[in-house]
Each structure stands twice: as structure tokens, then as C-alpha cells.
Design an enzyme around this catalytic site. Sequence first.
Site, short mmCIF file in Angstrom:
data_model
loop_
_atom_site.label_atom_id
_atom_site.label_comp_id
_atom_site.label_asym_id
_atom_site.label_seq_id
_atom_site.Cartn_x
_atom_site.Cartn_y
_atom_site.Cartn_z
N LYS A 128 -0.57 56.33 67.29
CA LYS A 128 -1.12 55.20 66.52
C LYS A 128 -2.63 55.34 66.53
CE LYS A 128 0.46 51.43 64.50
NZ LYS A 128 1.81 51.16 63.96
N ASP A 168 -0.87 50.91 58.23
CA ASP A 168 -0.44 49.80 59.09
C ASP A 168 -1.26 48.59 58.59
OD1 ASP A 168 1.20 49.29 61.72
OD2 ASP A 168 -0.68 48.26 62.08
O1 2IT Z 1 4.53 50.44 62.78
C1 2IT Z 1 4.96 51.36 62.05
O2 2IT Z 1 6.10 51.84 62.20
C2 2IT Z 1 4.09 51.87 61.00
N1 2IT Z 1 2.98 51.39 60.86
C3 2IT Z 1 4.54 52.99 60.12
C4 2IT Z 1 4.21 54.31 60.70
C5 2IT Z 1 4.46 55.50 59.82
O3 2IT Z 1 4.10 56.60 60.28
O4 2IT Z 1 5.00 55.38 58.73
#
Ligand code: 2IT
Length: 449
Positions: A128, A168
Site C-alpha cells: 500500500k 484508493d
Molecule cells: O483496498 C484495496 O483493495 C484497493 N485499494 C485496491 C487495490 C488494487 O490493487 O486494486
Amino acid sequence: MNIHAYVSDFLDTQIKKDPAQKVFHQAVEEVVSSLSPVLEQSPVYVKEKILERIIEPERIISFRVPWQDDQGEIHVNRGFRVQFNSALGPYKGGIRFHESVNQDSLKFLGFEQTFKNSLTTLPLGGGKGGSDFDTRGKSDSEVMRFCHSFINELYHHIGYHTDIPAGDLGCGAREIGYMFGQYKKLTNDFTGAFTGKKPNWGGSLLRPEATGYGVAYFAQNMLATRQDSLKGKTCLVSGCGNVGIYAIEKLTQLGGKVVACMDYDGTIHDPDGINEEKLAFLKNLVFTRRGSLKEYAEHFPQARLLPGKKPWDIPCQVACPTACENELDEKAAKQLLKNGCQCVCEGSNMPCTPQATTILKESSILYSPGKASNAGGVAVSGLEMTQNSMRIYWTREEVDAYLQRIMKNIHESCLNAAAQYGQPGNYCAGANIAGFKKVADAMLDQGLV
Ligand code: 2IT
């Protein structure tokens, strides 16, 4: 060995190391508290110190993000990428642009992402990233300059086989476009190093809808275990971003009536339900005009704006928190139960406070954790990567069929793991156990790295 004492010592030690990382510890505690039966049955996880290893990110990158606003004034934000775990595949997870972003919040999100990605059955590690930059109130060119500056550093650390960011909170197709553009310029390489791209230059159809649709599919699967469905159910959705809007759309298509949603100004309560026409208005308001829900209440007179309020007091049968962490507290959980709510299906990451989680778990209602029910987004990100590798595009119907199958599989894995470890119907325990075991076993296979 007394596993409960081991787990409790383990948590105390972790909290002492970084006492300020409250939300990360909340996430760790939520997962680890489900794992005692697994550790008891498989002492190898304890011997090999899997817990100690799995809660330590493999790498955290922290950097300066300088940028200039439209008046020429200089601003400096903080950028991060937490590369949490690559046992199952390259790091994968979103980028959050919001003033609340710091190492604590990104460690929590990267940790959750690791187990969520494991549940999708796709070959994805967890990560993340983000910045304490707020896109609200910024012009397109300010957002572009910020995103380019962010990538000027981050491009060193990501890549198609290494780490694949997505969106996100505060980071949608516009931001992904600017970041991808700069990444391509610096690397001279057109690869799917990001997901959530626009479909005309590498994105997957249905990626924007996937998280919200997945939440509704998951709720449908849960209700089906009680020979029930969404038909005629009054639903609450909190957040009004990508996840919330498409959750409203699919809940409605599956027969539900969504009577509330929420943004920074408060909640709108629309007792007649957000039908197709109102949803079209909402999409235009949020995605195109980046406006506020106040306008919804002005436009549709039967809807009321509840300024500064959350929706949880409104009677419903299905509640989907889709805004942010800890948005649903103990009082809200009690109120939902009192009003006859039958199903809480989490769309955001860890939306329930620990007290709310305990209340919902101890009740007899259906309750799913975000790492299971919101996994549709990252699952379709995984499918975007597949399409990029194959250099083809699938149709909406093809992607939707995969998404429905994946959500059904996740639902089944949660129930199976919960039953296997003596907690039938406990989706939280099931998600934690199933997500954990796959990552832990891969870590054992790969040795001490
Ligand atoms: O919290 C999540 O699963 C997302 N923000 C999506 C992450 C993604 O790599 O699609």
C-alpha cells in the site's frame, strides 16, 4: 505451549515497539486474535516465527514530494510505499491520497491487503502507498504536478514484476493516468505497472465497478446461506466514492433499495431509494463535477441531508460501510441490531471499531470483514494484469463472470476455514485463517528471507 499466552505476549511486544501505531496494531490484533486454533494445530508457524515475520513489512519507502501550486507556491508532502509481503506474488495494492496518510495507516492497509490478496486466489503479494496530499480543492494541473513528483521517486521501486500500485481513497483514474504517464516517460516502458488504468490504454473493463459490485455479490452470497436474498431489502451505504456508488448500483440491480449514502458534508436519507435516475445524477455529481451531496438533497426534494451525520441510525436490513476505517462504532453497531439489521457487509478496510466488531460477531447476523467482501477490486486489478500480459481485452461480461466466481470462492473459503477451525459462520475468523494460511505456507516454503 500455551498459545493464548504466546499470542498475548506477541501483541504486547509489538505494541511496545511502536506505541503510536494504533490503527496498525488494531488490524494486527484483529487478525492474530483469530489464529490461536491454527497455531495450536500447526506449531510449525510458532517455531518458524511466522507471526513475527508476517507483521514486519518487507520494506518501507519514505520520500519527499515537492510540488508547485497554480500560484507558484511550493508545497512539500510525504510519500510512502509499504511493500508488505511478496510471498504470493509481486506487491499489489492501492495508493491513498488523503491528509490522514502516514506510516501507521499505510502499514495497517498493507497488512490487510496481504490477507485480502491471498483470499482472491490470484498470485498477488500485498502493499500500500500514498501521501498526506489531499486532492480535494486542487486543480487538475496541481494534481498532475503532484502525481509526477510522487512518481519521480516511486518509479525506482515499482514495476510490472515488482510492485503494481492502483487507486484508493483520493486516487482514481485521473491520478493513475498522471502517475502512469510519468512512469512511462521515466522508464521508457509501456507495461501494466499500474492497475485502474482507463480502458482505452490498458485498463480492464469493470475495474471501477469491481469493489462495489463485489460487495453486493458477497452480501448476496451471505444471504443465500439463509435462503434469503437482497430482494426488497432496505440497504445503507456510507461512502460515496468509487466503492459506495457501485455498491449502490449492484445492490439495487439485485433487488435492494438503498436509502442512504454519505460524504464529507453528511448523510443523505432518501426513503424512496436511490433509483437508476438518481444514481445517474449521483455519478455525475461525484465523478464528473466532484460536487457535494448537498446538491442531491436540493435536486430530489424527498431526500434529506443530515449534516455531519453517519447513516447508521436509519432502519435497514443490510448495511455496507464503504467510507473509511473505524467509521462504524459500538453505538452504531448496537443501533443497527436494534433496528433489525440482518447483514453487515464491509466495503471499506476495517470500517468497524474493535468494539463494534465484537458486538457484530457475537450477534446472530451475517457479518463479513472488508478483507473478504471488498476483495473484488483488487481481484479485478489482478485480472487487469492478466489481460495486460496477454495483450488482450476481455468484455465486461467476461470480467463480471470472473468477479462473481471469485467472490463466491472467497465466501466459500471463509465459511470452510471457519467451520474447519470450530467457528462455523464466523466470516471474520474464516477470512483471517484462510488468508493467513496461504501466505504463511508460502513463507515456510521460501525460507528465511
Ligand atoms: O483496498 C484495496 O483493495 C484497493 N485499494 C485496491 C487495490 C488494487 O490493487 O486494486
